[in-house]
Design a protein around this motif. Structure first.
Motif, PDB file in Angstrom:
ATOM      1  N   GLN A 197      43.496  37.757  32.929  1.00 43.69           N
ATOM      2  CA  GLN A 197      43.008  37.825  34.322  1.00 43.69           C
ATOM      3  C   GLN A 197      44.173  38.033  35.299  1.00 43.69           C
ATOM      4  OE1 GLN A 197      41.727  34.077  35.881  1.00 43.69           O
ATOM      5  NE2 GLN A 197      39.972  34.952  36.979  1.00 43.69           N
ATOM      6  N   ASN A 222      36.565  37.544  35.471  1.00 37.05           N
ATOM      7  CA  ASN A 222      36.617  36.426  36.437  1.00 37.05           C
ATOM      8  C   ASN A 222      35.488  35.428  36.179  1.00 37.05           C
ATOM      9  OD1 ASN A 222      38.838  37.356  37.831  1.00 37.05           O
ATOM     10  ND2 ASN A 222      37.628  38.542  39.307  1.00 37.05           N
ATOM     11  N   GLU A 223      34.282  35.940  35.949  1.00 37.77           N
ATOM     12  CA  GLU A 223      33.121  35.049  35.726  1.00 37.77           C
ATOM     13  C   GLU A 223      33.258  34.268  34.425  1.00 37.77           C
ATOM     14  OE1 GLU A 223      29.823  37.758  38.166  1.00 37.77           O
ATOM     15  OE2 GLU A 223      30.098  38.057  36.018  1.00 37.77           O
ATOM     16  N   GLY A 269      40.397  41.434  36.547  1.00 38.63           N
ATOM     17  CA  GLY A 269      39.380  40.437  36.858  1.00 38.63           C
ATOM     18  C   GLY A 269      37.957  40.956  36.855  1.00 38.63           C
ATOM     19  N   GLU A 270      37.775  42.216  37.216  1.00 39.68           N
ATOM     20  CA  GLU A 270      36.412  42.766  37.294  1.00 39.68           C
ATOM     21  C   GLU A 270      35.993  43.471  36.008  1.00 39.68           C
ATOM     22  OE1 GLU A 270      34.137  42.170  39.744  1.00 39.68           O
ATOM     23  OE2 GLU A 270      35.735  40.776  40.302  1.00 39.68           O
ATOM     24  N   VAL A 310      36.039  33.463  32.942  1.00 39.17           N
ATOM     25  CA  VAL A 310      37.084  32.445  33.137  1.00 39.17           C
ATOM     26  C   VAL A 310      36.472  31.242  33.863  1.00 39.17           C
ATOM     27  CG1 VAL A 310      39.212  31.890  34.392  1.00 39.17           C
ATOM     28  CG2 VAL A 310      39.066  34.006  33.055  1.00 39.17           C
ATOM     29  N   THR A 311      35.682  31.508  34.887  1.00 42.09           N
ATOM     30  CA  THR A 311      35.042  30.395  35.613  1.00 42.09           C
ATOM     31  C   THR A 311      34.191  29.561  34.657  1.00 42.09           C
ATOM     32  OG1 THR A 311      34.981  31.743  37.598  1.00 42.09           O
ATOM     33  CG2 THR A 311      33.537  29.820  37.571  1.00 42.09           C
ATOM     34  N   THR A 323      31.928  39.502  34.301  1.00 40.00           N
ATOM     35  CA  THR A 323      33.277  40.028  34.529  1.00 40.00           C
ATOM     36  C   THR A 323      34.245  39.006  33.923  1.00 40.00           C
ATOM     37  OG1 THR A 323      33.529  38.852  36.602  1.00 40.00           O
ATOM     38  CG2 THR A 323      32.565  41.082  36.716  1.00 40.00           C
ATOM     39  N   GLN A 329      42.825  33.565  31.042  1.00 40.68           N
ATOM     40  CA  GLN A 329      43.566  33.492  32.313  1.00 40.68           C
ATOM     41  C   GLN A 329      44.796  34.402  32.283  1.00 40.68           C
ATOM     42  OE1 GLN A 329      44.040  29.228  32.563  1.00 40.68           O
ATOM     43  NE2 GLN A 329      42.467  29.057  34.152  1.00 40.68           N
ATOM     44  N   THR A 332      36.340  27.387  32.680  1.00 42.36           N
ATOM     45  CA  THR A 332      37.037  26.384  33.487  1.00 42.36           C
ATOM     46  C   THR A 332      36.130  25.178  33.677  1.00 42.36           C
ATOM     47  OG1 THR A 332      38.004  28.225  34.680  1.00 42.36           O
ATOM     48  CG2 THR A 332      38.365  26.076  35.626  1.00 42.36           C
TER      49      THR A 332
END
Ligand code: SAM
Length: 285
Positions: A183, A212-213, A189-190, A215-216, A210, A180, A219
């Motif tokens: 990010q 972002n992905e 993020g990409e 991190v998701t 990516t 994070q 999470t």
């Protein structure tokens, strides 16, 4: 001590032996042979290494060599080599010295003219990189990132502006926070990100996408096990004014003077100092 004054055959050698990072079968024939034939094995944790030695029926005696006794262990090993004994150095897992004990011992023995032999094998950053799908010919290995403060932000900036793959280690407890943190930097993020988890073990897994992905992913599912993180380089990092202003704001938060901030930001983002100075005033207020 000058090893040149003793006949070569009377002086022992130090063997740096890589051991598995999970799957006990990841030992080379030469590694097993070396551990069987040396006079003593200097191990990071003798209880941990007992399992490996038992698996390969290696009965060589061990001595401890870890972060807290390395200076003393180095002198003990040197004395053993002088007596003509061969010594192997192993860590709990993987290649010794790579974020593991051993550097001070090898440095001492090389400085004193002893032979240090490398027995290559498993190494988690290399194992992860090789299967990551990210570019591999040039990469930077960052070890464990600093945990806080300026050193951590500097490491983040290094990753942000890198033009080749960046590899580092992270604990499951800190993985989400670290990803994070990256990010939050502009244009991150990409970027391609791969986390190699529990490599060579039952639940080996590569989480990629990516940043972002990824991190998701972390999470929604807690990080577990041992991990290597790899960040791909951006296509071409376009350093815009917002990015410079944000970096200046971070330096200001860290309490740096305006001119020191400008100097560091220019260096970190690889832009001219005059460009940073032009934006400094609003950011420094
Ligand atoms: N010298 C070791 C090597 O060559 O792999 C690294 C030692 S460092 C103290 C331990 C860290 O390496 C772990 O916290 C993790 O980040 C990484 N690591 C070790 N084994 C791993 C594995 N099987 N899968 C993923 N990462 C691993």
């Amino acid at each position: 001590m000058d090893t040149q004054t003793k006949p070569k055959q009377q002086i022992g050698k130090l063997f740096i032996v890589a051991t598995p990072i999970g799957n006990l079968q990841d030992m080379t024939f030469r590694a097993v042979d070396t551990l069987k034939n040396v006079d003593i094995i200097a191990a990071e944790d003798t209880r941990t290494s007992r399992k490996l030695l038992d698996f390969y029926a290696i009965n060589t005696p061990m001595m401890p060599c870890h972060d807290h006794n390395e200076a003393k262990a180095g002198l003990q090993i040197m004395a053993l080599l002088e007596e003509g004994k061969d010594v192997a150095l192993i860590s709990d897992a993987g290649t010794p010295l790579i974020n593991d004990p051993g550097y001070h011992v090898v440095h001492l023995l090389r400085a004193e003219g002893f032979d240090v032999v490398t027995i290559p094998g498993a190494c988690s950053p290399i194992a992860a990189l090789a299967a990551s799908g990210l570019p591999t010919d040039i990469f930077t290995y960052l070890g464990f990132l600093p945990r806080k403060g300026k050193a951590r932000m500097d490491a983040f900036n290094t990753i942000q502006v890198a033009s080749h793959t960046q590899v580092f280690l992270e604990s499951p407890k800190r993985i989400l926070k670290t990803l994070q943190g990256l990010q939050a930097l502009p244009q991150m993020g990409e970027r391609p990100c791969v986390v190699g988890r529990e490599l060579t073990k039952l639940y080996e897994e590569f989480i990629s996408g990516t940043l972002n992905e990824v991190v998701t992913h972390f999470t929604t599912s807690a990080g577990r096990g041992e991990m290597v993180v790899m960040m791909g380089a951006g296509e071409t990092l376009v350093v815009d004014d917002a990015m410079i202003a944000q970096a200046l704001a971070v330096k200001k938060d860290q309490g740096l003077s305006a001119s020191a901030s400008a100097k560091e930001v220019a260096l970190a983002l690889n832009v001219s100092r005059s460009r940073v100075y032009a934006l400094l005033h609003p950011a420094a207020e």
